[in-house]
Scaffold this active site. Sequence first.
Site, PDB file in Angstrom:
ATOM      1  N   ALA A 127       0.881  -1.325   0.049  1.00 58.00           N
ATOM      2  CA  ALA A 127       0.022  -0.069  -0.091  1.00 58.00           C
ATOM      3  C   ALA A 127       0.808   1.124  -0.001  1.00 58.00           C
ATOM      4  O   ALA A 127       2.027   1.052  -0.093  1.00 58.00           O
ATOM      5  CB  ALA A 127      -0.781   0.049   1.342  1.00 58.00           C
ATOM      6  N   SER A 128       0.324   2.324  -0.076  1.00 58.19           N
ATOM      7  CA  SER A 128       0.925   3.509  -0.179  1.00 58.19           C
ATOM      8  C   SER A 128       1.850   4.019   1.142  1.00 58.19           C
ATOM      9  O   SER A 128       2.954   4.534   1.118  1.00 58.19           O
ATOM     10  CB  SER A 128       0.016   4.928  -0.334  1.00 58.19           C
ATOM     11  OG  SER A 128      -0.937   4.828   0.566  1.00 58.19           O
ATOM     12  N   GLN A 131       3.764  -2.218   3.772  1.00 54.33           N
ATOM     13  CA  GLN A 131       3.984  -3.309   2.887  1.00 54.33           C
ATOM     14  C   GLN A 131       3.804  -4.753   3.897  1.00 54.33           C
ATOM     15  O   GLN A 131       4.655  -4.552   4.989  1.00 54.33           O
ATOM     16  CB  GLN A 131       5.001  -3.444   1.960  1.00 54.33           C
ATOM     17  CG  GLN A 131       5.359  -4.473   1.331  1.00 54.33           C
ATOM     18  CD  GLN A 131       6.186  -4.454   0.165  1.00 54.33           C
ATOM     19  OE1 GLN A 131       6.023  -3.379  -0.694  1.00 54.33           O
ATOM     20  NE2 GLN A 131       7.313  -5.011   0.306  1.00 54.33           N
ATOM     21  N   LYS A 146       3.733  -6.154   8.932  1.00 57.17           N
ATOM     22  CA  LYS A 146       3.736  -4.787   7.880  1.00 57.17           C
ATOM     23  C   LYS A 146       4.589  -3.893   8.353  1.00 57.17           C
ATOM     24  O   LYS A 146       4.975  -3.557   9.603  1.00 57.17           O
ATOM     25  CB  LYS A 146       2.177  -3.997   8.250  1.00 57.17           C
ATOM     26  CG  LYS A 146       2.075  -3.226   7.161  1.00 57.17           C
ATOM     27  CD  LYS A 146       0.292  -2.590   7.035  1.00 57.17           C
ATOM     28  CE  LYS A 146      -0.113  -1.946   8.254  1.00 57.17           C
ATOM     29  NZ  LYS A 146      -1.390  -1.380   8.000  1.00 57.17           N
ATOM     30  N   ASP A 286     -14.470   0.284   7.871  1.00 56.45           N
ATOM     31  CA  ASP A 286     -13.948   0.093   6.295  1.00 56.45           C
ATOM     32  C   ASP A 286     -14.278  -1.291   6.105  1.00 56.45           C
ATOM     33  O   ASP A 286     -13.400  -2.279   5.861  1.00 56.45           O
ATOM     34  CB  ASP A 286     -12.320   0.198   6.306  1.00 56.45           C
ATOM     35  CG  ASP A 286     -12.057   0.220   4.851  1.00 56.45           C
ATOM     36  OD1 ASP A 286     -12.996   0.394   4.029  1.00 56.45           O
ATOM     37  OD2 ASP A 286     -10.895  -0.035   4.589  1.00 56.45           O
TER      38      ASP A 286
END
Length: 298
Positions: A127-128, A131, A146, A286
């Site tokens: 992701a931005s 990872q 992560k 989410d």
Amino acid sequence: RRPVRRKSDEIAISEEEKRKREESASKRRSAEIMAVFAKHNFYANGLSPEELRITLEDVGPTYVKIGQIMSSRVDLLPENYCKELEKLRQNVQELDPRLARMVIEEQTGKTIDEIYSEFRDKPLGSASVGQAHYGVLKDGRKVVTKVRRPGIADMMRQDFVLLRKLAGIFSMVSEASDDNEDTVDLIEVIEEFEKLTEEELDFRTEAENTKFFRENCIEDHEKITCTEVVEELTTECMFTMSYVDGYSISKKDRVIEEGYDVNEIGRNIVENYVHQILDVGTFHADPHQGNIMISHGK
């Protein structure tokens, strides 16, 4: 006689030096951004949907995040631009695994081999901001670690300095040209976005939320559960959790093939959300299908 140096002078000097460094970093970042736009010939022809996506990727994570948000704003952008920007949610450039290993070793003071009996360089997701990598700890626990991209925090903070300046200019133009009371306050939007991003940059916030959810938002762990936090391998820049071996509820054909009752799954999810919202007062915000998985009957 030598002049006496007061403590207040040292503070003033250090603050002035800090300001100069921030200005210098801001100018460098501005030059980088302008170079990216120039490379994509923005000034001559504007940007096609694909060029806009590639430009945002090249400019960096702050703008990738903005593009991700804009992908759902069909009220602001043409549909073909929104569809192209949706790719920013999946296709994020992977971090070099050597850098991911470096972050873990710096944060723990241990080598990868001292922590894991197996560590996979190929990321599970990228992701931005971070990872995720699969690993097996020395005690046999399967985990996901992560890691935060190196340098990402400083870069995003510099970007927000520039965005606030731009928002201030646009706000002045808007005030001078439009008396509409419904005009969006860009500075307020950017400040809120910056606040949320600061929280996202500190993985300890996500870890605390995960622990809270596991302890308070689940009534029956035989029906619904969530990952466990590995505290000793969680810091501001890395977050280690138990590995969930499963697949997304979007794979309905597989769900049915493996003998699950889709109505029961739906009912369990709805009942859990009712519990989160009405009983606990805190809920997972989410709930897209990539965040809800089927794993060994749960």
